[in-house]
Structure formats: structure tokens, C-alpha cells
Design a protein around this motif. Sequence first.
Motif, PDB file in Angstrom:
ATOM      1  N   THR A  44      23.115  35.092  12.316  1.00 32.55           N
ATOM      2  CA  THR A  44      23.039  33.759  11.713  1.00 32.55           C
ATOM      3  C   THR A  44      22.289  33.778  10.387  1.00 32.55           C
ATOM      4  O   THR A  44      21.912  32.728   9.858  1.00 32.55           O
ATOM      5  CB  THR A  44      22.371  32.756  12.678  1.00 32.55           C
ATOM      6  OG1 THR A  44      21.083  33.250  13.066  1.00 32.55           O
ATOM      7  CG2 THR A  44      23.229  32.540  13.911  1.00 32.55           C
ATOM      8  N   GLY A  50      27.751  33.507   9.515  1.00 35.79           N
ATOM      9  CA  GLY A  50      26.810  32.902  10.433  1.00 35.79           C
ATOM     10  C   GLY A  50      25.592  32.387   9.683  1.00 35.79           C
ATOM     11  O   GLY A  50      25.034  33.101   8.848  1.00 35.79           O
ATOM     12  N   PRO A  58      23.526  26.782  14.742  1.00 33.40           N
ATOM     13  CA  PRO A  58      24.262  27.912  14.179  1.00 33.40           C
ATOM     14  C   PRO A  58      25.712  27.540  13.900  1.00 33.40           C
ATOM     15  O   PRO A  58      26.383  26.942  14.741  1.00 33.40           O
ATOM     16  CB  PRO A  58      24.159  28.985  15.269  1.00 33.40           C
ATOM     17  CG  PRO A  58      23.903  28.230  16.529  1.00 33.40           C
ATOM     18  CD  PRO A  58      23.132  27.017  16.142  1.00 33.40           C
ATOM     19  N   VAL A  63      30.543  32.366  14.129  1.00 33.38           N
ATOM     20  CA  VAL A  63      29.995  31.496  15.182  1.00 33.38           C
ATOM     21  C   VAL A  63      31.122  30.710  15.839  1.00 33.38           C
ATOM     22  O   VAL A  63      31.217  30.636  17.077  1.00 33.38           O
ATOM     23  CB  VAL A  63      28.921  30.545  14.617  1.00 33.38           C
ATOM     24  CG1 VAL A  63      28.470  29.564  15.693  1.00 33.38           C
ATOM     25  CG2 VAL A  63      27.721  31.342  14.098  1.00 33.38           C
ATOM     26  N   GLN A  81      20.862  36.684  18.718  1.00 34.38           N
ATOM     27  CA  GLN A  81      20.658  36.833  17.285  1.00 34.38           C
ATOM     28  C   GLN A  81      20.468  38.306  16.924  1.00 34.38           C
ATOM     29  O   GLN A  81      19.667  39.016  17.535  1.00 34.38           O
ATOM     30  CB  GLN A  81      19.444  36.023  16.833  1.00 34.38           C
ATOM     31  CG  GLN A  81      19.017  36.260  15.395  1.00 34.38           C
ATOM     32  CD  GLN A  81      20.104  35.953  14.384  1.00 34.38           C
ATOM     33  OE1 GLN A  81      20.888  35.033  14.569  1.00 34.38           O
ATOM     34  NE2 GLN A  81      20.170  36.740  13.324  1.00 34.38           N
TER      35      GLN A  81
END
Length: 255
Positions: A44, A50, A58, A63, A81
Amino acid sequence: MKKTTLRFATVAAAAVMLLGTGAARADLLKDIREAKKIRIALDTGSPPYGFVNEAMKPVGSDVETAQMLAQDLGVALEIVQTTSPNRIPFLQTGKADIVVASLSVTPEREKVIDFSTPYAQILAVVAGPKGVTLNGFDDLKGKRVATTRGSNNDKVVTTGAKDAQIVRFDDDATLVTAAVSGQANIIATSPAIVSTVMLKSPQKDMVTKFTMSTVPLGIGLRKNEPELKAWINDWVTKNTANGKLVAIYKKYHGS
């Protein structure tokens, strides 16, 4: 005789246990369905693949891809993550079931993990100030070039620009910050990251200079998971044909 028989029985039992373990490891799809949850490694800190939006949620092309995959599989999504250097280690150590994090398919990676049918493509480019001439790797000689550690961009620029000074940042978000702040004026990255830099700092006037390579992106899986790999390959094929994966990519990448 009794000792020999006992030893044989012990070895046989151990072999059965090992076979049983192997069978369990080779059916991750079943385990995921039974757990009603799939752990997907996502980065992310790599917009637009991301990132975290204003609502602290997110979002991004990877994603949404992961969310759609989990929904179609009928399980909950647990986001793990990760960063570029950790994507494959997280997979190998069991911290994640699969990886959907702009993971380019390369021969080196295929030696240690499996990939799905490609669900997208990514360009590896070199970008720099508009007024600087950079037509190829030879023009990078002696220049300071920033990239993301452990990424395909890192590999390609390190191989192609042997006489450049390669500076590596731990993730794409840090690379963007370095470019915006002036720590990095020439970067080896993806077009999406170049766009992010320009969005944050239009005065930088950074443009793509040349394309280093074009590579497919795949969903990363551990080796020897045939059922899960077959399901994901079928899922990618169907959602490429019906346009859903294309729509997600176009939404965030503009093409």
C-alpha cells in the motif's frame, strides 16, 4: 530381528507423516476455504497499485484486484502489508497465501515461486528532468539513479547501467518522496510512479526518458500448490475476457 522390524516400522511411519504433511501443504486452496479467509500480501506504499486514500482505506489497482479475487473465492480478505523486498520472503515463510503487489514475472523469481497467468503488464522506465538528454543506458554513465530496492526496476537498471551510481530506497513511497524533495532527479521506476511524482510536485517537470523493459505482472504463489494455481489461472482468464481486470487497471492507470 525385532529391532530391525521396529526400525523399519519407525521409518515407514515417518514416511507416512511426511507424505501427509506434503499433501496438506499442496492443498492450500482447501485450507483457505476452510478458514474462510485468504491472506494476500499487498504493497500500500506503491501508488497507483496500492495506497491509502483520504479515508485511510487501502485502494489501488492491486487492492481492487485482491478484493475481487477474495470475493469470487467466497472468503474474507486479510491484507498483509508488504514492501518490494519482502514480497517473496512473506510468501515463502507463510506470512501470506498469495502476493498481489505489482510482482513482475522474471526467470529468477520463477525458480523460487510460482506465478499465475499474467493479469497485467508493467513498464520499467527511466525518468528525469525534461531538459536532460537520456536516450538509453549509456547516457546514465556516472549519473545518480534512484530506484526501489528489490524491484524489477532495480534489477533492470543495475544490469543495464553498469557505470551509473544506483541509489536504492526501501519502497516506492520513499522513492516518490526522494524525487519530490530533490534527493533523486533521475529515477528507474514505473510510469505510474513518475505520474505520482508529477502530481505531487508539478514543478519538477519530470518526464519518461526511455523504456528499459516491458514485463507481465503475475500473482505470486508458493511452489507445489496446483489446485490454488489452477483456480487463480482460471479466475484471471475469465476476468480478463469479461473486461473486469482491464477496467480496474484502466481506472487507476488511465490505459
